[in-house]
Design an enzyme around this catalytic site. Structure first.
Site: not given
Ligand code: CP
Ligand code: NVA
Length: 309
Positions: A101, A128, A131, A223, A263, A291
């Protein structure tokens, strides 16, 4: 050859469907898979915070008989303490897969290039994919089919939106993004996806009006307005997105059996109101649960036959 999961755009429709169908099998019969990754290890490199992605990958690995290691921002320090090249080569000697990540999508590409084990995108500034796979699995589970369904994404054209756009085009879901000017999904990705989708009879469109977009939708998705890394723009974004909140009233314009999706994490009272996220159409915690099942399927597909070289 090892396989990575970096972007939905790099996957064929059949590969995506294969993951969705294995996810169903794993969800329905988890015991059958309890040893398939026995002795395997997964490194989880997180440069940003996480609840769902981290916990579901770690628990998923455990449920498959393997082991997961959390490597937070203070541990690996990608590109600062040592190069991504050296991290990729070193970790490939210890583990059987890497989840990353990161703030920079290019770091994922570099990691995948030099690692001899599969690299999985656990969210980047650009996309993502895990997701989007879990979300389409959830829609399929709820409706029993995807074809000719319409998903309306209301809000920021961000990483999650990019991946949903791509997967919709590949699975035959019509996709409409309602976003204020300046917050559209990635321009090239949008343009190319619209053209590819049109050839398959799938409609992808952009709108400025959440209310007309919501009419007749099967899925309403939103989101956060300010993603991780954009926190300093939160005040401006709150003003710019004011008319783009998903509320119970907006949801009432969609189909009677529509799904409300997010999400998570959600900023309640901003992109979504309590009555929408807690309402009868909301499936946000099913998405979160899925997930786990979907990522277990990804791990089985990528790690089961993996050979380190
Ligand atoms: N939706 C998602 O990826 O959540 P987190 O940021 O908590 O991993
Ligand atoms: N768009 C959000 C998604 C988190 C799961 C971010 O990148 O913070």
């Amino acid at each position: 050859m090892k396989k990575d999961l970096i972007s939905i755009g790099l996957m064929s429709s059949d590969e995506i469907k294969g993951i969705l169908s294995l996810s169903k099998e794993i969800k329905n019969n988890p015991g059958k898979f309890s040893n398939v990754l026995k002795g395997k290890s997964l490194a989880l490199i997180f440069e940003k915070p996480s609840n769902r992605t981290y916990v579901s990958f770690a628990v998923g690995m455990y449920q498959l008989g393997g082991n997961a290691l959390y490597l937070g921002p203070e541990q690996i320090k990608l590109g600062v303490r040592e190069t991504i090249h050296d991290v990729a080569k070193t970790l490939s000697r210890y583990v059987d897969g890497i989840v990353l990540r990161t703030f920079g999508h290019e770091k994922l590409l570099e990691m995948a290039r030099y690692a001899s084990v599969p690299v999985i995108n656990g969210l980047s500034d650009y996309s993502h994919p895990c997701q989007a796979l879990a979300d389409t699995f959830t829609i399929l589970e709820k409706f029993g089919d995807l074809k000719n369904r319409t998903m309306v994404y209301i809000g920021d054209g961000n990483n999650v939106c990019n991946s949903l756009l791509l997967i919709s085009a590949k699975l035959g879901i019509n996709f409409n993004v309602a976003t204020p000017r300046g917050y559209e999904p990635d321009y090239l990705l949008f343009k190319n996806t619209v053209a590819a989708a049109a050839r398959r009879g799938v409609k992808i469109s952009l709108s400025r009006d959440p209310e007309s977009a919501a009419k007749g939708a099967d899925v309403i998705y939103t989101d956060v307005w300010a993603s991780m890394g954009h926190e300093d723009e939160a005040a401006k974004r709150k003003r710019d997105f004011k008319k783009f909140q998903v509320t119970g009233k907006l949801v009432s314009l969609a189909k009677k059996n529509c799904l409300v999706m997010h999400c998570l994490p959600a900023h309640r009272g901003e992109e979504i109101s309590d009555d929408a996220i807690d309402g009868k159409h909301s499936v946000v915690f099913d998405q979160a649960e899925n997930r786990l099942h979907v990522q277990k399927a990804i791990l089985v597909k990528l790690l089961k036959h993996g050979v380190k070289s």
